[in-house]
Design a protein around this motif. Structure first.
Motif, PDB file in Angstrom:
ATOM      1  N   ARG A 157       0.877  -1.175   0.000  1.00 58.09           N
ATOM      2  CA  ARG A 157       0.000   0.000   0.000  1.00 58.09           C
ATOM      3  C   ARG A 157       0.912   1.222   0.000  1.00 58.09           C
ATOM      4  N   TRP A 158       0.356   2.377  -0.285  1.00 57.37           N
ATOM      5  CA  TRP A 158       1.164   3.599  -0.321  1.00 57.37           C
ATOM      6  C   TRP A 158       1.436   4.076   1.100  1.00 57.37           C
ATOM      7  N   THR A 159       2.721   4.262   1.414  1.00 59.59           N
ATOM      8  CA  THR A 159       3.116   4.679   2.760  1.00 59.59           C
ATOM      9  C   THR A 159       4.095   5.844   2.683  1.00 59.59           C
ATOM     10  N   ASN A 160       4.135   6.630   3.764  1.00 61.71           N
ATOM     11  CA  ASN A 160       5.110   7.716   3.893  1.00 61.71           C
ATOM     12  C   ASN A 160       6.395   7.190   4.510  1.00 61.71           C
ATOM     13  N   GLY A 161       7.496   7.837   4.193  1.00 54.65           N
ATOM     14  CA  GLY A 161       8.757   7.456   4.806  1.00 54.65           C
ATOM     15  C   GLY A 161       9.823   8.492   4.515  1.00 54.65           C
ATOM     16  N   SER A 162      11.028   8.230   4.993  1.00 61.28           N
ATOM     17  CA  SER A 162      12.190   9.076   4.716  1.00 61.28           C
ATOM     18  C   SER A 162      13.214   8.250   3.952  1.00 61.28           C
ATOM     19  N   PHE A 163      13.865   8.895   2.996  1.00 62.32           N
ATOM     20  CA  PHE A 163      14.769   8.185   2.095  1.00 62.32           C
ATOM     21  C   PHE A 163      16.017   9.033   1.843  1.00 62.32           C
ATOM     22  N   PRO A 164      17.120   8.364   1.489  1.00 64.27           N
ATOM     23  CA  PRO A 164      18.306   9.133   1.103  1.00 64.27           C
ATOM     24  C   PRO A 164      18.050   9.941  -0.163  1.00 64.27           C
ATOM     25  N   VAL A 165      18.879  10.940  -0.386  1.00 64.20           N
ATOM     26  CA  VAL A 165      18.842  11.653  -1.671  1.00 64.20           C
ATOM     27  C   VAL A 165      19.114  10.614  -2.761  1.00 64.20           C
ATOM     28  N   PRO A 166      18.304  10.581  -3.816  1.00 61.49           N
ATOM     29  CA  PRO A 166      18.418   9.491  -4.782  1.00 61.49           C
ATOM     30  C   PRO A 166      19.609   9.617  -5.725  1.00 61.49           C
ATOM     31  N   ASN A 167      19.920   8.508  -6.385  1.00 61.76           N
ATOM     32  CA  ASN A 167      20.942   8.533  -7.447  1.00 61.76           C
ATOM     33  C   ASN A 167      20.440   9.290  -8.669  1.00 61.76           C
ATOM     34  N   VAL A 168      19.138   9.160  -8.922  1.00 58.28           N
ATOM     35  CA  VAL A 168      18.525   9.740 -10.119  1.00 58.28           C
ATOM     36  C   VAL A 168      17.221  10.419  -9.722  1.00 58.28           C
ATOM     37  N   ILE A 169      16.993  11.613 -10.259  1.00 58.75           N
ATOM     38  CA  ILE A 169      15.722  12.322 -10.067  1.00 58.75           C
ATOM     39  C   ILE A 169      15.024  12.433 -11.417  1.00 58.75           C
ATOM     40  N   TYR A 170      13.778  12.002 -11.447  1.00 63.85           N
ATOM     41  CA  TYR A 170      12.935  12.064 -12.638  1.00 63.85           C
ATOM     42  C   TYR A 170      11.867  13.117 -12.377  1.00 63.85           C
ATOM     43  N   ASN A 171      11.886  14.184 -13.144  1.00 67.86           N
ATOM     44  CA  ASN A 171      11.003  15.318 -12.907  1.00 67.86           C
ATOM     45  C   ASN A 171       9.672  15.132 -13.627  1.00 67.86           C
ATOM     46  N   ARG A 172       8.617  14.879 -12.846  1.00 71.30           N
ATOM     47  CA  ARG A 172       7.266  14.790 -13.409  1.00 71.30           C
ATOM     48  C   ARG A 172       6.374  15.915 -12.879  1.00 71.30           C
ATOM     49  N   LEU A 173       6.979  17.019 -12.436  1.00 70.78           N
ATOM     50  CA  LEU A 173       6.187  18.166 -12.002  1.00 70.78           C
ATOM     51  C   LEU A 173       5.437  18.741 -13.193  1.00 70.78           C
ATOM     52  N   THR A 174       4.165  19.030 -13.004  1.00 70.31           N
ATOM     53  CA  THR A 174       3.322  19.440 -14.129  1.00 70.31           C
ATOM     54  C   THR A 174       3.070  20.936 -14.150  1.00 70.31           C
ATOM     55  N   SER A 175       3.873  21.690 -13.432  1.00 69.94           N
ATOM     56  CA  SER A 175       3.687  23.133 -13.387  1.00 69.94           C
ATOM     57  C   SER A 175       5.033  23.826 -13.274  1.00 69.94           C
ATOM     58  N   ARG A 176       5.221  24.867 -14.046  1.00 67.83           N
ATOM     59  CA  ARG A 176       6.435  25.671 -13.925  1.00 67.83           C
ATOM     60  C   ARG A 176       6.500  26.338 -12.554  1.00 67.83           C
ATOM     61  N   LYS A 177       5.335  26.628 -11.996  1.00 70.96           N
ATOM     62  CA  LYS A 177       5.289  27.237 -10.669  1.00 70.96           C
ATOM     63  C   LYS A 177       5.919  26.307  -9.636  1.00 70.96           C
ATOM     64  N   PHE A 178       5.619  25.006  -9.714  1.00 74.34           N
ATOM     65  CA  PHE A 178       6.218  24.046  -8.794  1.00 74.34           C
ATOM     66  C   PHE A 178       7.727  23.934  -9.039  1.00 74.34           C
ATOM     67  N   GLU A 179       8.115  23.852 -10.306  1.00 77.71           N
ATOM     68  CA  GLU A 179       9.541  23.714 -10.634  1.00 77.71           C
ATOM     69  C   GLU A 179      10.365  24.875 -10.087  1.00 77.71           C
ATOM     70  N   ASN A 180       9.789  26.063 -10.127  1.00 81.04           N
ATOM     71  CA  ASN A 180      10.547  27.267  -9.783  1.00 81.04           C
ATOM     72  C   ASN A 180      10.476  27.648  -8.311  1.00 81.04           C
TER      73      ASN A 180
END
Length: 454
Positions: A157-180
């Motif tokens: 099931r979908w759960t919250n957690g804490s994770f290390p900074v990843p090796n790879v980031i895939y940007n699926r943000l759908t708004s320039r406002k979020f990106e900036n």
């Protein structure tokens, strides 16, 4: 460094309490010459821990203490790639992929990410297939320079957690406002500079910048309709005088929003069609002067790209265009993953699915067009999409690993570029028989593994 896929086993604290001990197949320890009982470094994303490796007879597993697993967000049974670098004595597990999505709703545990939840789940399945781990993070959960990131993972099931900074980031943000957002930009800068995180599709593409960049590549001129950033009424007048149809496209628009089609009639009157949710609103003007006066307010409020109109092949009188999904593969090379035909809906002149368009295979659309221009069209579309993706790579600043390349075929059989999208909709590229894991999703993980050097 050799690579091996292993399954994570989590040992309860009572069995061995030291989170600095990990257990690994004795045959692998011997083959890779990993020193037993001598400290080495275990890494997962940005996280690292000094550990001692204890050889065990069981093959294909890496046993870790439950405290370490909880701290790093490692799930029992997860298949991950394992690599060892003897010079630095570093044992790496991963790759760890972080996917930036726009929002999450914890009040809806079945679909916390709304319409993209199914895609996120599919990406998780693909990660398990190829030996990777993935978590999902929103702009609200990012902070500037933390080595641990709050996010979501699927554990039955979908759960919250804490994770290390990843090796790879895939940007699926759908708004320039979020990106900036400042916190997003600070985090991305920190991840890239401090942890050498690879980020792809890091920004939206500006229509005007894309065409200006591709004009610098001689072999791409044939695909580019005449197109300019609309800065003055003089440009509007000259393009309307030169072409019977022109399009005004918001340079930061998506999903067909805000596009204006201008058509000149033989009596020098003009008709404008404005896209809206119900189709297109029509407005007539008796002269070019009247047209320019009517559009002056819009041009001041919104930056537009003005583009030559094209006589496209049609199906049932409705224009057809093509969306090619071009992605980097497991060797980092650009490949065509899919091309689908998109036919405009009734009362629309754009083909986006959000505007009532419909999907079909390229073969079916070309056959239904009943046009001699369609001969050889599939090959020409593939050639153009691949060349344009390589042109973006060579001329546009930023790292991209998937592009939606929108193409058109005119009634003379010539291929034209409509636009390039760095955040291609997963719905637009759904395979027509999508009962299995989509190739487009597999390729994201394959490329991520390559980018992270796994």
């Amino acid at each position: 460094m050799k690579r091996k896929k292993v399954r994570i086993q989590v040992q309860q604290t009572g069995m061995f309490s030291d989170d600095r001990i990990v257990m690994l197949s004795d045959t692998l320890v011997k083959a890779w010459k990993i020193p037993a009982q001598t400290p080495i470094t275990l890494r997962f994303g940005s996280a690292s821990q000094e550990v001692k490796v204890v050889p065990v007879h069981q093959s294909g597993v890496l046993r870790v203490n439950e405290s370490l697993a909880a701290t790093w967000g490692l799930l029992p049974g997860s298949p991950l790639c394992l690599k060892y670098r003897p010079v630095s004595r570093v044992l790496r597990i991963g790759p760890l992929i972080g996917v930036m999505i726009s929002r999450a709703n914890s009040a809806n545990p079945e679909r916390p990410f709304g319409t993209v939840t199914a895609f996120c789940r599919e990406l998780d399945v693909a990660c398990r297939l190829y030996g990777a781990a993935v978590y999902f993070v929103t702009p609200d959960e990012l902070s500037g320079q933390d080595d641990m990131v709050k996010g979501w993972q699927y554990a039955g099931r979908w759960t919250n957690g804490s994770f290390p900074v990843p090796n790879v980031i895939y940007n699926r943000l759908t708004s320039r406002k979020f990106e900036n957002r400042p916190n997003v930009q600070q985090f991305l800068q920190y991840a890239k500079t401090q942890h050498r995180t690879v980020m792809f599709n890091e920004m939206y593409l500006n229509k005007s910048d894309v065409f200006d960049a591709l004009r610098k590549v001689p072999g791409l001129h044939m695909y580019l309709p005449e197109s300019y950033l609309l800065k003055s009424q003089e440009t509007l007048k000259s393009m309307c005088a030169k072409y019977s149809t022109v399009f005004l496209k918001p340079i930061t628009g998506s999903l067909g929003k805000g596009i204006i089609r201008i058509r000149r009639h033989p009596d020098q009157s003009y008709v404008c069609h404005f896209t809206n949710s119900g189709g297109a609103r029509k407005q007539s003007y008796g002269s070019l002067t009247q047209l320019c006066a009517a559009l002056s307010g819009k041009i001041k409020q919104q930056r537009y790209q003005i583009q030559q109109g094209l006589s496209l092949i049609t199906v049932g009188g409705r224009p057809v265009d093509f969306r090619a999904l071009v992605q980097r593969n497991e060797r980092g090379e650009w490949n065509i993953t899919s091309i689908v035909a998109r036919t405009a809906g009734n009362h629309h002149f754009v083909s986006n699915l959000a505007r009532g368009g419909s999907l079909s295979s390229v073969k079916v659309a070309l056959a239904r067009s009943n046009s001699t221009a369609s001969f050889g069209g599939a090959i020409k579309l593939r050639r153009a999409a691949l060349a344009i993706a390589k042109g973006i790579e060579s001329q546009v600043t930023g790292h991209f690993a998937e592009l939606g390349v929108d193409l058109a075929l005119d009634v003379q059989g010539r291929v034209w570029l409509i636009e390039v999208n760095s955040k291609p909709s997963k719905d637009d590229n759904t395979q027509l028989s999508d009962k299995k894991l989509r190739p487009s999703v597999k390729r994201i993980v394959q490329y991520s593994r390559y980018a992270a050097k796994f």
